[in-house]
Enzyme design. Structure first.
Site, short mmCIF file in Angstrom:
data_model
loop_
_atom_site.label_atom_id
_atom_site.label_comp_id
_atom_site.label_asym_id
_atom_site.label_seq_id
_atom_site.Cartn_x
_atom_site.Cartn_y
_atom_site.Cartn_z
N ARG A 1 0.85 -1.18 0.00
CA ARG A 1 0.00 0.00 0.00
C ARG A 1 0.89 1.23 0.00
O ARG A 1 1.86 1.30 0.74
CB ARG A 1 -0.92 0.02 1.22
CG ARG A 1 -2.19 0.83 0.99
CD ARG A 1 -3.16 0.69 2.15
NE ARG A 1 -3.77 -0.62 2.22
CZ ARG A 1 -4.71 -0.95 3.11
NH1 ARG A 1 -5.13 -0.06 3.98
NH2 ARG A 1 -5.23 -2.16 3.12
N SER B 1 -8.15 -0.01 0.34
CA SER B 1 -9.14 -0.06 1.41
C SER B 1 -9.64 1.33 1.76
O SER B 1 -10.28 1.99 0.95
CB SER B 1 -8.54 -0.78 2.62
OG SER B 1 -9.53 -1.07 3.58
#
Length: 628
Positions: A76, A175
């Site tokens: 991420r 997310s």
């Protein structure tokens, strides 16, 4: 924001390099040359060449001489040029690494061409592009690729891995991160996120396959390759069939008769059409969406952070909609739909935002009720519930009364998912698992957290309680505390100026008083420490041999202190991090009914732990807390 507009480059990489005056620093210049030679994305290539022409060597060193790290939770990072970020080059590198590892793990070409991998993506900038690049890498290596051609919730990926018996699954998502970020999660053949040893091996294989192959850029392959297939039509009905099977027919009838309505916000993620279908399948009244946040939008225009953990700030528009619609319940998913947040209007007209532990208590209770109702001969003593060691211990309290088995897990949903699969394989029935940050796994339809299944169950529970007993979720939570003991928790984050400060704080905790070990009490001996578990070094004083039974994590700081009065606090920090996370809970006994006193004690003891254990002034710590 988009970094993935691919145009035909007029000048060759070799000729482009000749026009650039490099830094003269050997290691940096090597990485500049690599980037210019490898990157075929004009936007990110231009970011690097402009920085070279501006002689911004400091920025280039940060971006090119550091690498984004592959962890158990995947990758991420911010979307921009550089090996430390998310972009076409890094995505191809990761895909090539995963692919090479899978080729070695599954040498059978037939297996790769039939079971293959599943790839999906969310609604963020570049997510579709990244998914196509990943699929291209696998197609070039003779893998069957089940490529979703529309945005899907993250839970669809582990579900597809299990149902279609794929060798792995990859989803492009960040997310609930801010709009600048993206990422990937990797699922192994059992449907759970890839953990040790796979995570380290993926990293190692990636490092051995860094240079993008020319064929890895040819994304036109995904349009008509004989090994590519969109699994959406096959998986979609199976997904809802599996979730619906966990709702007994009698509860479906209750849902159908209930007049309870729910406001729903997707927080600009992909959730709305999937939640609409979930409520239809569960025979619930259609969700009432927050229109401004209904559609997937990579800008997240109405939110600073699209994160349900932000509480009232994230749910502000949903609560406003609920007031206008005279609804008493609000549901929210994060953008990739694997988490669930809930708010309820209390009788005094105030909105209660349940924290993750409170929802864990409600869904844990409901999972047992649900199991007893849908199972002709329930065997409660064979049932399992799991929660992370930084989540509430309310499930442990329930287990002592109800007779099921409670398993304490590491602070990682992948760890809990793998443990659940092991327990299921041994003949146990896994009912429920949760983590305090709004992640819930209801049953074993898919071995990961799932905001859709959790919402179906939460809404069914609310309808059941209202229809049969006229009880709200708030009232049911109080009943749970009355039966199993009051539990209240606090989560906080403290920032230091360097990783060295964090290491020094934890070293001090292990040599607290004149080199005599850990702290023994707080508040001038008013509250005594009864057990210490230090998973960094493998200590657990609750066992006679002093050895931890949970996994030891030498690179991670992780100490739990248990006090005599039911107070438990865990202090932890990731490798090379500048944050200390604190999770504290007071666990009352069923006979202790002075809940306000217990809550005050939780706050008082937590303040003491911070002041006496962390020494915030001396160590220059900043409180960046999210108090739940």
């Amino acid at each position: 924001m988009s970094i993935s507009v691919k145009r035909k480059t007029v000048i060759s990489p070799q000729d482009l390099l000749k026009t650039l005056e490099l830094s003269g620093e050997e290691d940096l210049d090597l990485q500049i040359k690599n980037w210019v030679m490898w990157d075929r994305n004009e936007a990110t290539l231009q970011q690097v060449t402009e920085a070279v022409r501006d002689q911004d060597w400091k920025a280039l060193r940060v971006r090119l001489c550091h690498r984004i790290t592959y962890l158990t939770t995947g990758l991420r990072g911010v979307m921009r040029a550089g090996f430390d970020s998310l972009n076409d080059v890094v995505i191809i590198e990761v895909a090539q690494g995963i692919c090479a590892y899978l080729v070695d793990a599954y040498p059978s070409i037939q297996k790769r061409q039939t079971q293959g991998v599943v790839v999906g993506y969310d609604g963020r900038y570049n997510s579709k592009r990244f998914a196509q690049l990943i699929a291209t890498v696998f197609l070039n290596n003779d893998f069957k690729v089940f490529l979703f051609t529309r945005m899907i919730p993250t839970p669809f990926i582990p579900f597809t891995v299990v149902r279609l018996q794929c060798l792995a699954g990859i989803v492009v998502t960040a997310s609930h991160n801010t709009k600048e970020d993206n990422g990937i999660k990797v699922y192994w053949s059992n449907g759970a996120q890839a953990m040790a040893p796979h995570d380290q091996r993926i990293h190692d294989y990636m490092m051995n396959n860094l240079e993008p192959k020319p064929s890895s850029w040819e994304t036109s392959l995904v349009l008509d390759h004989p090994l590519v297939e969109d699994p959406y039509r096959q998986v979609y009905p199976l997904f809802y069939e599996a979730l619906k099977s966990l709702i007994p027919p009698i509860y479906l009838e209750t849902n159908e008769c209930s007049q309870l309505r729910f406001i729903y916000t997707a927080l600009h993620g992909v959730g709305y059409p999937f939640m609409r279908e979930a409520f239809y399948q569960a025979r619930l009244k259609p969700v009432i969406p927050v229109v401004e946040q209904k559609e997937a939008d990579p800008e997240f225009p109405t939110l600073a952070k699209p994160n349900p953990e932000e509480g009232k700030e994230a749910l502000k528009m949903a609560i406003k909609k609920a007031d206008a619609e005279h609804c008493t319940l609000v549901l929210a998913n994060d953008p990739d739909v694997d988490r669930l947040a809930v708010a309820e209007l209390d009788p005094r007209g105030r909105w209660k935002l349940f924290n993750g532990n409170e929802l864990g208590a409600l869904l844990g209770w409901w999972s047992l009720e649900n199991y007893k109702t849908r199972t002709p001969k329930p065997a409660v003593t064979n049932c399992i519930m799991i929660a992370t060691l930084v989540s509430s211990r309310i499930l442990a309290a329930m287990a002592r009364v109800e007779g099921f088995i409670f398993v304490e897990g590491m602070p990682s949903f992948p760890w809990m998912a793998h443990r659940a699969l092991e327990l299921e394989k041994s003949g146990r029935t896994v009912l429920f698992a949760f983590e305090e940050c709004f992640g819930y796994m209801f049953g074993m339809s898919l071995p990961d957290k799932d905001g859709i299944g959790a919402a179906m169950q939460l809404a069914s529970m609310a309808c059941y309680l209202r229809s049969t007993r006229n009880v709200t979720l708030i009232e049911k939570l109080r009943e749970i505390y009355d039966t199993y003991g009051y539990h209240s928790s606090i989560s906080s984050v403290y920032m230091a100026d360097s990783p060295e400060t964090i290491t020094s704080i934890f070293d001090h905790l292990r040599n607290f008083t004149d080199e005599e070990g850990y702290p023994k009490f707080i508040l001038e001996e008013e509250f005594e420490v009864v057990h210490i578990r230090d998973l960094t070094i493998g200590l657990d004083t609750s066992f006679s041999d002093g050895k931890a039974r949970m996994p030891v994590t030498p690179d991670t700081q992780l100490i739990t202190f248990t006090f005599t009065n039911g107070y438990v606090v865990t202090l932890r920090s990731a490798p090379n991090d500048i944050k200390i996370k604190l999770n504290a809970e007071i666990c009352g006994l069923p006979e202790e009914k002075q809940w306000e006193e217990l809550h005050d004690k939780l706050n008082r003891m937590t303040n003491a732990v911070v002041e006496e254990f962390l020494l915030p002034e001396e160590n220059g710590l900043t409180d960046a807390s999210t108090i739940q």
